[in-house]
Design an enzyme around this catalytic site. Structure first.
Site, PDB file in Angstrom:
ATOM      1  N   HIS A 211      93.943   6.984   3.765  1.00 14.05           N
ATOM      2  CA  HIS A 211      93.678   7.324   2.391  1.00 14.05           C
ATOM      3  C   HIS A 211      92.891   6.340   1.585  1.00 14.05           C
ATOM      4  O   HIS A 211      92.107   6.627   0.760  1.00 14.05           O
ATOM      5  CB  HIS A 211      95.022   7.324   2.038  1.00 14.05           C
TER       6      HIS A 211
ATOM      7  N   GLU B 185      82.222  26.005  15.607  1.00 15.60           N
ATOM      8  CA  GLU B 185      82.706  24.617  15.845  1.00 15.60           C
ATOM      9  C   GLU B 185      83.341  24.489  17.318  1.00 15.60           C
ATOM     10  O   GLU B 185      83.877  23.461  17.484  1.00 15.60           O
ATOM     11  CB  GLU B 185      83.869  24.072  14.605  1.00 15.60           C
TER      12      GLU B 185
ATOM     13  N   ASP C  31      84.116  19.011  14.292  1.00 11.96           N
ATOM     14  CA  ASP C  31      84.583  19.652  15.725  1.00 11.96           C
ATOM     15  C   ASP C  31      83.694  20.029  16.721  1.00 11.96           C
ATOM     16  O   ASP C  31      83.936  19.780  18.003  1.00 11.96           O
ATOM     17  CB  ASP C  31      85.647  20.724  15.337  1.00 11.96           C
TER      18      ASP C  31
ATOM     19  N   CYS D 242      78.382  22.714   7.622  1.00 15.05           N
ATOM     20  CA  CYS D 242      79.516  22.168   6.682  1.00 15.05           C
ATOM     21  C   CYS D 242      79.990  21.026   7.204  1.00 15.05           C
ATOM     22  O   CYS D 242      81.037  20.448   6.485  1.00 15.05           O
ATOM     23  CB  CYS D 242      80.395  23.351   6.494  1.00 15.05           C
TER      24      CYS D 242
HETATM   25  C1  PEP Z   1      83.982  20.628  10.993  1.00 13.53           C
HETATM   26  O1  PEP Z   1      84.769  20.597  11.979  1.00 13.53           O
HETATM   27  O2  PEP Z   1      82.975  20.165  10.896  1.00 13.53           O
HETATM   28  C2  PEP Z   1      84.531  20.969   9.614  1.00 13.53           C
HETATM   29  C3  PEP Z   1      83.821  21.145   8.879  1.00 13.53           C
HETATM   30  O3  PEP Z   1      86.084  21.086   9.497  1.00 13.53           O
HETATM   31  P1  PEP Z   1      87.167  19.962   9.456  1.00 13.53           P
HETATM   32  O4  PEP Z   1      86.397  18.716   9.399  1.00 13.53           O
HETATM   33  O5  PEP Z   1      87.898  20.375   8.244  1.00 13.53           O
HETATM   34  O6  PEP Z   1      87.779  20.167  10.821  1.00 13.53           O
HETATM   35 MG    MG Z   2      86.797  21.632  11.728  1.00 12.04          MG
END
Ligand code: PEP
Ligand code: MG
Length: 540
Positions: A188, A427, A451, A498
């Site tokens: 955190h 992912e 991921d 993303c």
């Molecule tokens: C990812 O896996 O790149 C993603 C954007 O999702 P999270 O980090 O929430 O798993």
């Molecule tokens: Mg992810």
């Protein structure tokens, strides 16, 4: 001059004197007491003061770092009221006739130990929280001030570890940066440092000897340079000036289009965890939201958020962005994001287990509630919806069928709803390899490189020991991105990134040349990326 190697939490340079911060572990003496009732009253009064402090901290954090990050203080407030915790303290005071300080400290230690020994990572992390709470109450009983006083001059804070409550209490105008020995990049405190935009390093051996020394935090190399010689100091002062100059220059990019030199428009969007983060999206002038991690709506609660609650959150996001795209990712729970009330079984391999869309397609009532809220909210803006952890065409078809069924139900009952673009997260390597088939099913792809790197390289993204080989620049990951873009475009499916890699400015030009249409990054990364987009020519 001495250099210490650590791990950077936030890029940026800080130069200043070190203040070694020690929690000054409060020495708690065991004392016998005569008047049990008076001691119980002392405890209750201290607890009330602690509750007030936590409430004030929550309000302060809410303003400064948003709802998701402030939620930790709500957790602390709930723990403070926990019956088992309170009964244990009162019982010790009554049965052993001992002072409240000792009863609180001993109970805090016992509970912290109990949490630390649990198998579940979430509960292990709560061990530090319970210690934090016990220390707060003991501090109040001792009559000590719980202030974040850093002195008159701005400092670089060095500490073994920092609790979120300590970080938030500090006067930001006096904090140049901080270094800690403990903590992980996902703690955190690290998240707060990023949100507060303060250069920070972890994994640095700190000791009291550092106190008062001049030091430099290099958030790019992850180094702490103590007692820099005159030449190094000059070099970093120049770098710091350049950093400030660049930040000012970036402000001029607000309101400018995200278009390359040869005229390609790029969707430059922001990632958020809750509606509370929207202020940062607007302040940094993102052109939309590319990833709204909806699971935080579930993580913040003690029970399933209702359709109405979710509808209000999605509607607010859609209305605030006033016609700009808002892409909401459906629930991605499981693995590292555990929610008690889902009662998920403990798994040997949770990252590859029962999570995200797998849960949603299995427990459809949860998924249908979320989709209903999303369909209704779509009437108020330009929503997109995307689904996480997809591995097959069949999953996508099942989802689309559910969406169609819900629309039919709304048509039958006359409930207004809107349309949304549908996309999937790419992912998993499986999704990349069949992206030609998946592209026929959806409007867009959003590549989750966090991921995708984990599954492609077979490296648990949570394992700090493997941080040095968790390499999102791996050729295998880059080829997967290229393949996804090509397959997507063949079917008129736009493709974005993303995951964290989307904010990596060393790759922006590469991504644009690959044909990536959208980059969705944390709000503070929007303007630096805009700068690169506007100075890049895609065609050779
Ligand atoms: C990812 O896996 O790149 C993603 C954007 O999702 P999270 O980090 O929430 O798993
Ligand atoms: Mg992810």
């Amino acid at each position: 001059m001495k250099r210490y190697a650590g791990k950077s939490i936030l890029k940026g340079i800080a130069i200043g004197k070190i203040l070694f911060y020690s929690k000054g572990e409060q020495l708690v003496q065991r004392k016998s007491i005569e008047n049990v009732a008076a001691e119980l009253e002392r405890f209750e009064a201290a607890k009330n003061t602690a509750a007030q402090q936590l409430h004030m901290l929550y309000e302060k954090a809410l303003k400064e770092v948003g709802e998701v990050n402030a939620a930790i203080f709500e957790v602390h407030s709930m723990m403070l009221e926990d019956d088992d915790f309170n009964d244990s303290i009162k019982n010790m005071i009554e049965s052993q006739k001992i002072n409240a300080e000792y009863a609180v400290a001993a109970t805090g230690d016992n509970f912290a130990k109990m949490f630390a020994e649990m198998d579940d990572e979430y509960f292990q992390a709560r061990s530090a929280d319970i210690k934090d709470i016990a220390e707060r109450v003991v501090g109040i009983l001792h009559g000590s001030q719980n202030s974040g006083d850093l002195g008159d001059e701005p400092v670089i804070l060095a500490a073994k570890d920092l609790a979120p409550s300590e970080t938030v209490q500090m006067d930001k105008s006096k904090l140049l940066g901080f270094v800690t020995e403990l903590g992980s990049a996902n703690s955190h405190t690290a998240i707060l440092a990023r949100t507060m935009n303060i250069p920070a390093l972890i994994g640095i051996q700190v000791s009291e000897e550092l106190n008062g020394k001049t030091a430099i935090i290099d958030g790019v190399t992850g180094e702490l340079i103590v007692d820099p010689d005159a030449e190094v100091l000059r070099e970093y002062e120049a770098k710091k000036q350049e950093e400030l100059r660049q930040r000012e220059l970036l402000q001029e990019l607000k309101g400018k289009e995200d278009v390359t030199l040869d005229g390609k428009h790029i969707k430059l969007f922001a990632n958020i965890g809750s509606v509370g983060d929207m202020a940062k999206v607007l302040a940094n002038d993102a052109d939309g939201i590319g990833l709204f991690r909806s699971e935080f709506l579930y993580l913040e609660k003690n029970d399933y958020p209702s359709e109405e609650e979710q509808f209000q959150a999605y509607k607010t996001a859609a209305e605030t962005m006033a016609g700009k795209k808002v892409i909401i990712r459906t629930l991605d729970i499981g693995a590292d994001k555990q929610v008690d009330y889902f009662h998920l079984d403990k798994e040997d391999n949770p990252a590859m287990g029962y999570r995200a869309i797998r849960i949603c397609l299995d427990r459809q009532e949860i998924f249908r509630t979320q989709l209903r809220a999303l369909l209704r909210a779509s009437a108020y803006g330009n929503l997109g919806v995307m689904y996480p952890m997809i591995i097959s065409v069949d999953e996508v078809r099942q989802i689309k069928k559910i969406v169609e069924e819900l629309k039919k139900e709304f048509d039958d009952s006359g409930i207004p709803y809107g349309e949304f673009e549908q996309g999937i997260m790419i992912e998993t390597p499986a999704a990349v390899m069949i992206s030609d088939l998946l592209a026929k099913e959806v409007d867009f792809f959003s590549i989750g490189t966090n991921d995708l790197t984990q599954y492609t390289l077979a490296i648990d993204r949570q394992n700090a020991k493997l941080d040095n080989i968790y390499d999102s620049h791996h050729e295998a990951v880059l080829r997967m991105i290229q393949m996804t873009v090509e397959n997507g475009h063949r079917e008129n499916c736009w493709v974005g990134i993303c995951g964290e890699l989307g904010a990596d400015t060393t790759l922006t030009e590469t991504f644009l040349k690959m044909g990536v249409d959208e980059l969705s990054v944390s709000p503070s990364c929007v303007l630096p990326i805009r700068k690169i987009i506007r100075s890049t020519k895609i065609a050779d």
